[in-house]
Design a protein around this motif. Sequence first.
Motif, mmCIF file in Angstrom:
data_model
loop_
_atom_site.group_PDB
_atom_site.id
_atom_site.type_symbol
_atom_site.label_atom_id
_atom_site.label_comp_id
_atom_site.label_asym_id
_atom_site.label_seq_id
_atom_site.Cartn_x
_atom_site.Cartn_y
_atom_site.Cartn_z
ATOM 1 N N ALA A 88 0.859 -1.179 0.000
ATOM 2 C CA ALA A 88 0.000 0.000 0.000
ATOM 3 C C ALA A 88 0.894 1.227 0.000
ATOM 4 O O ALA A 88 1.723 1.392 0.889
ATOM 5 N N GLY A 89 0.739 2.066 -0.992
ATOM 6 C CA GLY A 89 1.525 3.293 -1.037
ATOM 7 C C GLY A 89 1.276 4.115 0.215
ATOM 8 O O GLY A 89 0.133 4.308 0.612
ATOM 9 N N ALA A 90 2.348 4.565 0.842
ATOM 10 C CA ALA A 90 2.194 5.253 2.119
ATOM 11 C C ALA A 90 3.068 6.495 2.204
ATOM 12 O O ALA A 90 3.583 6.840 3.251
ATOM 13 N N SER A 91 3.226 7.184 1.084
ATOM 14 C CA SER A 91 4.082 8.376 1.069
ATOM 15 C C SER A 91 3.524 9.439 1.995
ATOM 16 O O SER A 91 2.334 9.755 1.937
ATOM 17 N N PRO A 92 4.377 10.018 2.847
ATOM 18 C CA PRO A 92 3.912 11.082 3.744
ATOM 19 C C PRO A 92 3.420 12.290 2.956
ATOM 20 O O PRO A 92 3.905 12.583 1.859
ATOM 21 N N GLY A 151 5.787 15.014 1.621
ATOM 22 C CA GLY A 151 6.633 14.740 0.461
ATOM 23 C C GLY A 151 8.041 14.274 0.785
ATOM 24 O O GLY A 151 8.814 13.989 -0.118
ATOM 25 N N HIS A 152 8.387 14.177 2.059
ATOM 26 C CA HIS A 152 9.715 13.698 2.448
ATOM 27 C C HIS A 152 9.682 12.174 2.531
ATOM 28 O O HIS A 152 9.245 11.610 3.539
ATOM 29 N N ILE A 153 10.128 11.537 1.460
ATOM 30 C CA ILE A 153 10.045 10.080 1.352
ATOM 31 C C ILE A 153 11.421 9.475 1.601
ATOM 32 O O ILE A 153 12.399 9.844 0.951
ATOM 33 N N TYR A 154 11.468 8.541 2.543
ATOM 34 C CA TYR A 154 12.699 7.809 2.850
ATOM 35 C C TYR A 154 12.399 6.318 2.749
ATOM 36 O O TYR A 154 11.293 5.883 3.075
ATOM 37 N N PRO A 155 13.358 5.521 2.318
ATOM 38 C CA PRO A 155 13.111 4.078 2.174
ATOM 39 C C PRO A 155 12.969 3.391 3.533
ATOM 40 O O PRO A 155 13.376 3.929 4.569
ATOM 41 N N PRO A 165 16.521 5.911 9.040
ATOM 42 C CA PRO A 165 16.145 6.492 10.330
ATOM 43 C C PRO A 165 15.037 7.544 10.237
ATOM 44 O O PRO A 165 14.356 7.805 11.229
ATOM 45 N N LYS A 166 14.812 8.138 9.070
ATOM 46 C CA LYS A 166 13.756 9.140 8.919
ATOM 47 C C LYS A 166 12.502 8.580 8.243
ATOM 48 O O LYS A 166 11.606 9.330 7.857
ATOM 49 N N PHE A 167 12.432 7.245 8.088
ATOM 50 C CA PHE A 167 11.272 6.620 7.461
ATOM 51 C C PHE A 167 10.001 7.007 8.209
ATOM 52 O O PHE A 167 9.961 7.022 9.433
ATOM 53 N N ASN A 168 8.967 7.337 7.467
ATOM 54 C CA ASN A 168 7.679 7.701 8.030
ATOM 55 C C ASN A 168 6.608 7.300 7.025
ATOM 56 O O ASN A 168 6.874 7.195 5.833
ATOM 57 N N ILE A 169 5.392 7.070 7.502
ATOM 58 C CA ILE A 169 4.310 6.728 6.589
ATOM 59 C C ILE A 169 3.145 7.693 6.771
ATOM 60 O O ILE A 169 2.995 8.341 7.808
#
Length: 183
Positions: free
Chosen positions: A142-146, A149-153, A157-161
């Motif tokens: 499921a696409g979960a881009s914040p 717009g700050h997308i991290y894999p 450490p900065k990954f967010n959904i």
Amino acid sequence: MLKYVKGEDYNAQTIVSRRLSPFEAGVVTIGSFDGQGQFNIIQDTVSLEGDIRGLTDQTKEVIETEIRRIVKGIEVMFDIECELDYQDDYPALYNDPEFTQYVADTLQSTDLDFDVALTEPQPPSEDFAYYAKERPSSFIYAGASPEDGHIYPHHHPKFNINEKSLLIAAQAVGTVVIDYLNQ
């Protein structure tokens, strides 16, 4: 503990490039190299931790065999003892092609507000793989881009959904289950 030596026959990274068929996907990652102690003393033990991935259980078996061979080679080459704690926690995740097409067709025929796309095979370590070994299954990303717009894999450490994706994923799974049970 495992001592790491860089070289053609003793380099874990060569498993993928030299021991697997170029048509097999595999990953060997050494993510932690720990030799705690004083900066001016050569340590008598070093610990390495890593992860392996493969698209099939057979690929993962080849990787494990090669890692064990490398460890034995290091022991012989340097007259040392290595301790290998190899844990194959998850089977390879297999999406049944027919069921996956059914899931895609079912979701594309709904009025729900999301796009459906089939992706290339990927080698996640996922609990769902155990279910997929028992029944025809399809793993849904499921696409979960914040929204910012700050997308991290993943594993960054900065990954967010975007938590709204949880509702979308639940709607997708619920839609497929209801359609399946109505047949």
